[in-house]
Motif scaffolding. Sequence first.
Motif, short mmCIF file in Angstrom:
data_model
loop_
_atom_site.label_atom_id
_atom_site.label_comp_id
_atom_site.label_asym_id
_atom_site.label_seq_id
_atom_site.Cartn_x
_atom_site.Cartn_y
_atom_site.Cartn_z
N ARG A 21 7.22 2.82 -1.73
CA ARG A 21 6.60 2.06 -2.81
C ARG A 21 6.01 0.74 -2.29
NH1 ARG A 21 6.25 1.47 -8.17
NH2 ARG A 21 7.55 3.29 -8.63
N GLU A 25 2.00 0.46 -2.21
CA GLU A 25 1.42 -0.51 -3.14
C GLU A 25 0.74 -1.65 -2.38
OE1 GLU A 25 4.52 -1.61 -5.86
OE2 GLU A 25 4.20 0.19 -7.10
N SER A 28 -2.92 -0.51 -1.67
CA SER A 28 -3.78 -0.17 -2.82
C SER A 28 -3.55 1.23 -3.38
CB SER A 28 -5.26 -0.37 -2.46
OG SER A 28 -5.49 -1.70 -2.07
N TYR A 29 -2.30 1.69 -3.39
CA TYR A 29 -1.94 2.92 -4.07
C TYR A 29 -1.04 2.58 -5.26
CZ TYR A 29 -3.57 5.56 0.01
OH TYR A 29 -4.33 6.10 1.02
N HIS A 30 -1.08 3.44 -6.29
CA HIS A 30 -0.14 3.34 -7.40
C HIS A 30 0.93 4.41 -7.18
CE1 HIS A 30 1.53 2.87 -11.39
NE2 HIS A 30 1.36 4.16 -11.61
#
Length: 229
Positions: A21, A25, A28-30
């Motif tokens: 996580r 994050e 730039s990932y959810h």
Amino acid sequence: MKDLRRVLVIDDEAPIRKLLRVTLEGNSYHVIEAHNAQQGISMAASERPELILLDLGLPDKNGLEVLREVREWSQVPIVVLTVQDSDEDKIAALDGGADDYVTKPFSVPELLVRMRVALRHSVGAPEKTEFKSGPLVVDIPGHVVKVSGQEIKLTATEFNIVKVLMKHKGKVVTHRMLLNEIWGPNSVEHTHYLRVYVGAVRKKIKLDEATPELISTEAGVGYRLLDLD
């Protein structure tokens, strides 16, 4: 602001999920998390991630089974992330539909590169989780079958028969193919299994006289689920 790409992490180890996580994050990932196989399969359908990171050593079901079930209805990129690093494990995962395989402990830059490659190769079309033919609707990840809006209770084997026929609707599915898909290669001569189960399915999905016959028998060959759309 551009929408972040959604990644589903299916891993039972909380420290690994936390690491992923923070890492993802920060790039730039959810991130969406699932801590077991069943939750992961459900979230793969409901959350529509653009990529899945899948551990093989899950507590409730082998990760290869998760891979197989998701591949029944989705082509979302799946990168296997696991401590199992034998050639046999890698081959099984890749043959089962994984896009790539990364072993733990992993290099973060390498993982990010593998993810970018898998995403580049993915198909942009929306995933299909429901299949229809006339009044019959099959929700494969949800394991739900409805006829004219009414949910039909099927056994696991009956559902698998409907699922295979629906995925090939309009085409003849041979006895051998059905038996191999549902009971495995050692059962391909036991066509009497199919007669019993297909008969039961026909009765359950025939709600009344207004419901069309949906499964036709191709004598000596197999069965066809009619394409009524």
